[in-house]
Write a protein that holds these residues in place. Sequence first.
Motif, PDB file in Angstrom:
ATOM      1  N   ARG B 133    -152.884  38.621  67.474  1.00 54.99           N
ATOM      2  CA  ARG B 133    -153.055  39.384  68.722  1.00 54.99           C
ATOM      3  C   ARG B 133    -152.589  38.595  69.958  1.00 54.99           C
ATOM      4  NH1 ARG B 133    -153.104  43.110  70.613  1.00 54.99           N
ATOM      5  NH2 ARG B 133    -155.055  43.848  71.485  1.00 54.99           N
ATOM      6  N   ASP B 134    -153.052  37.371  70.094  1.00 55.90           N
ATOM      7  CA  ASP B 134    -152.787  36.633  71.340  1.00 55.90           C
ATOM      8  C   ASP B 134    -151.453  35.898  71.331  1.00 55.90           C
ATOM      9  OD1 ASP B 134    -155.133  37.581  72.197  1.00 55.90           O
ATOM     10  OD2 ASP B 134    -156.204  35.688  72.279  1.00 55.90           O
ATOM     11  N   LEU B 135    -150.998  35.452  70.172  1.00 61.98           N
ATOM     12  CA  LEU B 135    -149.742  34.700  70.136  1.00 61.98           C
ATOM     13  C   LEU B 135    -148.574  35.559  69.694  1.00 61.98           C
ATOM     14  CD1 LEU B 135    -150.910  31.257  68.734  1.00 61.98           C
ATOM     15  CD2 LEU B 135    -150.464  31.894  71.086  1.00 61.98           C
ATOM     16  N   GLU B 136    -148.779  36.373  68.675  1.00 58.32           N
ATOM     17  CA  GLU B 136    -147.696  37.224  68.197  1.00 58.32           C
ATOM     18  C   GLU B 136    -147.632  38.538  68.958  1.00 58.32           C
ATOM     19  OE1 GLU B 136    -145.275  36.619  65.650  1.00 58.32           O
ATOM     20  OE2 GLU B 136    -145.923  34.632  66.262  1.00 58.32           O
ATOM     21  N   GLY B 137    -148.698  38.901  69.648  1.00 58.93           N
ATOM     22  CA  GLY B 137    -148.707  40.101  70.483  1.00 58.93           C
ATOM     23  C   GLY B 137    -148.658  41.410  69.707  1.00 58.93           C
ATOM     24  N   VAL B 138    -149.126  41.428  68.459  1.00 59.96           N
ATOM     25  CA  VAL B 138    -149.100  42.683  67.700  1.00 59.96           C
ATOM     26  C   VAL B 138    -150.341  43.520  68.040  1.00 59.96           C
ATOM     27  CG1 VAL B 138    -147.869  41.536  65.807  1.00 59.96           C
ATOM     28  CG2 VAL B 138    -150.331  41.878  65.635  1.00 59.96           C
ATOM     29  N   ASP B 139    -150.248  44.843  67.813  1.00 56.08           N
ATOM     30  CA  ASP B 139    -151.396  45.695  68.136  1.00 56.08           C
ATOM     31  C   ASP B 139    -152.463  45.603  67.040  1.00 56.08           C
ATOM     32  OD1 ASP B 139    -150.637  47.398  66.035  1.00 56.08           O
ATOM     33  OD2 ASP B 139    -149.326  48.552  67.353  1.00 56.08           O
ATOM     34  N   GLU B 140    -153.611  46.221  67.325  1.00 56.14           N
ATOM     35  CA  GLU B 140    -154.743  46.095  66.389  1.00 56.14           C
ATOM     36  C   GLU B 140    -154.456  46.735  65.035  1.00 56.14           C
ATOM     37  OE1 GLU B 140    -157.794  47.753  68.786  1.00 56.14           O
ATOM     38  OE2 GLU B 140    -158.049  45.893  69.939  1.00 56.14           O
ATOM     39  N   THR B 141    -153.725  47.843  65.060  1.00 54.82           N
ATOM     40  CA  THR B 141    -153.413  48.529  63.798  1.00 54.82           C
ATOM     41  C   THR B 141    -152.544  47.637  62.913  1.00 54.82           C
ATOM     42  OG1 THR B 141    -153.443  50.578  65.044  1.00 54.82           O
ATOM     43  CG2 THR B 141    -152.507  50.677  62.831  1.00 54.82           C
ATOM     44  N   THR B 142    -151.517  47.024  63.523  1.00 53.15           N
ATOM     45  CA  THR B 142    -150.629  46.142  62.753  1.00 53.15           C
ATOM     46  C   THR B 142    -151.393  44.927  62.255  1.00 53.15           C
ATOM     47  OG1 THR B 142    -148.825  46.837  64.187  1.00 53.15           O
ATOM     48  CG2 THR B 142    -148.428  44.900  62.820  1.00 53.15           C
ATOM     49  N   ALA B 143    -152.212  44.341  63.128  1.00 51.93           N
ATOM     50  CA  ALA B 143    -153.010  43.174  62.721  1.00 51.93           C
ATOM     51  C   ALA B 143    -153.939  43.548  61.570  1.00 51.93           C
ATOM     52  CB  ALA B 143    -153.806  42.645  63.902  1.00 51.93           C
ATOM     53  N   GLY B 144    -154.525  44.738  61.652  1.00 56.14           N
ATOM     54  CA  GLY B 144    -155.419  45.207  60.594  1.00 56.14           C
ATOM     55  C   GLY B 144    -154.671  45.376  59.280  1.00 56.14           C
ATOM     56  N   ALA B 145    -153.435  45.908  59.371  1.00 58.08           N
ATOM     57  CA  ALA B 145    -152.640  46.113  58.157  1.00 58.08           C
ATOM     58  C   ALA B 145    -152.292  44.771  57.508  1.00 58.08           C
ATOM     59  CB  ALA B 145    -151.363  46.883  58.501  1.00 58.08           C
ATOM     60  N   VAL B 146    -151.937  43.784  58.330  1.00 62.65           N
ATOM     61  CA  VAL B 146    -151.582  42.464  57.799  1.00 62.65           C
ATOM     62  C   VAL B 146    -152.788  41.818  57.105  1.00 62.65           C
ATOM     63  CG1 VAL B 146    -150.976  40.100  58.459  1.00 62.65           C
ATOM     64  CG2 VAL B 146    -149.722  42.023  59.448  1.00 62.65           C
ATOM     65  N   LEU B 147    -153.958  41.968  57.737  1.00 63.13           N
ATOM     66  CA  LEU B 147    -155.156  41.304  57.217  1.00 63.13           C
ATOM     67  C   LEU B 147    -155.957  42.181  56.255  1.00 63.13           C
ATOM     68  CD1 LEU B 147    -156.202  39.760  60.633  1.00 63.13           C
ATOM     69  CD2 LEU B 147    -155.327  38.501  58.664  1.00 63.13           C
ATOM     70  N   ALA B 148    -155.457  43.416  56.022  1.00 56.07           N
ATOM     71  CA  ALA B 148    -156.132  44.354  55.124  1.00 56.07           C
ATOM     72  C   ALA B 148    -157.571  44.628  55.566  1.00 56.07           C
ATOM     73  CB  ALA B 148    -156.087  43.843  53.689  1.00 56.07           C
ATOM     74  N   VAL B 149    -157.764  44.821  56.879  1.00 59.47           N
ATOM     75  CA  VAL B 149    -159.080  45.197  57.411  1.00 59.47           C
ATOM     76  C   VAL B 149    -158.858  46.330  58.420  1.00 59.47           C
ATOM     77  CG1 VAL B 149    -160.126  42.906  57.115  1.00 59.47           C
ATOM     78  CG2 VAL B 149    -158.995  43.471  59.275  1.00 59.47           C
ATOM     79  N   PRO B 150    -159.897  47.127  58.693  1.00 58.84           N
ATOM     80  CA  PRO B 150    -159.742  48.208  59.673  1.00 58.84           C
ATOM     81  C   PRO B 150    -159.532  47.649  61.089  1.00 58.84           C
ATOM     82  CG  PRO B 150    -161.776  48.446  58.401  1.00 58.84           C
ATOM     83  CD  PRO B 150    -161.236  47.090  58.092  1.00 58.84           C
ATOM     84  N   PRO B 151    -158.878  48.428  61.979  1.00 53.09           N
ATOM     85  CA  PRO B 151    -158.660  47.963  63.355  1.00 53.09           C
ATOM     86  C   PRO B 151    -159.970  47.573  64.048  1.00 53.09           C
ATOM     87  CG  PRO B 151    -157.368  49.937  62.940  1.00 53.09           C
ATOM     88  CD  PRO B 151    -158.229  49.732  61.734  1.00 53.09           C
ATOM     89  N   GLY B 152    -161.077  48.259  63.705  1.00 49.64           N
ATOM     90  CA  GLY B 152    -162.364  47.926  64.312  1.00 49.64           C
ATOM     91  C   GLY B 152    -162.789  46.499  63.990  1.00 49.64           C
ATOM     92  N   THR B 153    -162.502  46.071  62.762  1.00 52.38           N
ATOM     93  CA  THR B 153    -162.835  44.693  62.357  1.00 52.38           C
ATOM     94  C   THR B 153    -161.979  43.699  63.126  1.00 52.38           C
ATOM     95  OG1 THR B 153    -163.364  45.527  60.164  1.00 52.38           O
ATOM     96  CG2 THR B 153    -163.053  43.156  60.354  1.00 52.38           C
TER      97      THR B 153
END
Lengths: 154, 171
Positions: B133-153
């Motif tokens: 989020r802070d260094l790569e600047g990706v959105d929560e949905t993309t971060a969630g997909a990469v980490l296999a967790v929901p955007p809320g997590t």
Amino acid sequence: MSQDRPVAELDPIRRLRVLARTLPGALHHAEIVLPVPPERVWAVASDLENQLPLLLSTVRSFTVTRAEGDRLRARAVGTLGQRADFEVVLRPGWCLMSSRFVVGAMAATPEGDGTRFGSLGGFRVPGARLLRPVLDALGDRAVRRFAEHPDLRA
Amino acid sequence: MTGTDSRPQVDPALVRAAQRGDPIALGDLMDLLAPYVGRICGPIARQDGPDATQETLIVVLRNIGQLRDHAALFGWVRAIAVREAVRVAARAKRLSGDPLEEVAGGADQQLATDVGDVLARLSPEHRAVLVLRDLEGVDETTAGAVLAVPPGTVRSRLHRARQSFRKVWES
């Protein structure tokens, strides 16, 4: 956070491990630790024209035909007279060589007071797995001969 | 510097040659990607960053033939790097308890004089969220997909990680 962001380095020995596990074909990968600093190891290893014929019994000569920065072209002549042109990337601690059928690489990284030296060699041809015993024997002998070089003794 | 800024130019011809298994091209691609991968694996895997970088590049180069859209190269590499960094750090068994709680309380806070100290106290999963989020600047949905967790997590991990930073700065 970005100012202090730690960056993980991939040293030449790790680069060699990556290629050993990804290059297609049959490969022989070996690592040894030598009791001398990397500069001394690399002075021997990077002398391709003189060292490769000594290390590899199948190579009669290895001649650099062109050099541009860290990119070289070289022609190898085998003991049976067969010829192969190689593309070579050569820089301190790293060497990667590739012809149509053969690939070779060397890497050196400081370790303690000495140097970890890695070598990789193999065939790019389909069915090269059958050549595995030959490859292992050649690779082991080359590494042994390299370690016995008079400049690489403590 | 964001992740996008740190991405080198990659010639599509180089990717195609690597996909054909050309050793020189595979070596050149590894050289180009290694600093980018190191900037992701370093903050997440810390002392195991070099191992994580090595493992990431093995996965990337082994599977480079499956990459159809060359424009997606860095997004694909980033996802592999984050997963490998978390996996390698967890495998090293340096993950114990809830590190965020350690940051949130205790006299040790006084010792956390720089960002590196704070990062070291977060779990690899929380560091991964910060990097994405802070260094790569990706959105929560993309971060969630990469980490296999929901955007809320992703949101809650990010909130807790940032809160930890703030507490240390203000202590």
